[in-house]
Scaffold this motif. Structure first.
Motif, PDB file in Angstrom:
ATOM      1  N   CYS A  27       0.837  -1.199   0.000  1.00  0.00           N
ATOM      2  CA  CYS A  27       0.000   0.000   0.000  1.00  0.00           C
ATOM      3  C   CYS A  27       0.873   1.252   0.000  1.00  0.00           C
ATOM      4  O   CYS A  27       1.697   1.456   0.891  1.00  0.00           O
ATOM      5  CB  CYS A  27      -0.938   0.016   1.202  1.00  0.00           C
ATOM      6  N   CYS A  29      -0.290   4.376   0.098  1.00  0.00           N
ATOM      7  CA  CYS A  29      -1.027   5.571   0.545  1.00  0.00           C
ATOM      8  C   CYS A  29      -0.166   6.390   1.516  1.00  0.00           C
ATOM      9  O   CYS A  29       0.774   5.880   2.119  1.00  0.00           O
ATOM     10  CB  CYS A  29      -2.370   5.192   1.171  1.00  0.00           C
ATOM     11  N   CYS A  32       0.036   5.047   5.194  1.00  0.00           N
ATOM     12  CA  CYS A  32       0.967   3.923   5.387  1.00  0.00           C
ATOM     13  C   CYS A  32       2.411   4.409   5.310  1.00  0.00           C
ATOM     14  O   CYS A  32       3.261   3.962   6.084  1.00  0.00           O
ATOM     15  CB  CYS A  32       0.714   2.817   4.354  1.00  0.00           C
TER      16      CYS A  32
HETATM   17 ZN   LIG Z   1      -2.090   2.434   3.052  1.00  0.00          ZN
END
Ligand SMILES: [Zn+2]
Ligand SMILES: [Zn+2]
Length: 123
Positions: A27, A29, A32
């Motif tokens: 991930c 994002c 994260c």
């Molecule tokens: Zn994430």
């Protein structure tokens, strides 16, 4: 039957899994990236009923990164362990794949939220 075991960096938190982790994702994002201090976080999902803590569950610290999502990490060493609270999959928990100690080779690793991928990640 125990299929896998995992732990945090300091070893205070240990867990076992009763089934194979599924849906492995990198991930990318921003949340994260911030939480892991890294280019991306790698999670695998497992039914909550297949995760058992063997030690240190009381040391897990929870952080609500959004209304429903809770990120749990070791209060002693800071290792990220859980990502839970998905409204789509309420009975599942995502675990940091790197906290796993037993050998596990996913068939497939999916990259998600790549729109926020950092420019310094070597491919
Ligand atoms: Zn994430
Ligand atoms: Zn720890």
């Amino acid at each position: 039957m125990t299929m896998h075991k995992g732990s945090c960096l300091c070893g205070a938190i240990t867990y076992e899994l009763k089934s194979e982790p599924k849906a492995v994702t990198h991930c990318h994002c921003r949340m994260c990236q911030k939480q892991h201090g890294a280019a991306f976080a790698t999670y695998a999902s497992i039914p909550k009923s297949d995760l058992t803590y063997l030690s240190g569950e009381n040391l897990l610290v929870s952080y609500n990164s959004s209304a429903s999502i809770v990120r749990k990490f070791c209060g002693l060493c800071g290792s990220n362990i859980e990502w839970v609270g998905s409204e789509e999959y309420p009975d599942w928990v995502s675990l940091t794949l790197a906290s796993l100690d037993s050998p596990f080779k996913p068939n497939r690793v999916k990259r998600v939220r790549v729109e926020s991928q950092v420019c310094w990640l070597q491919q």
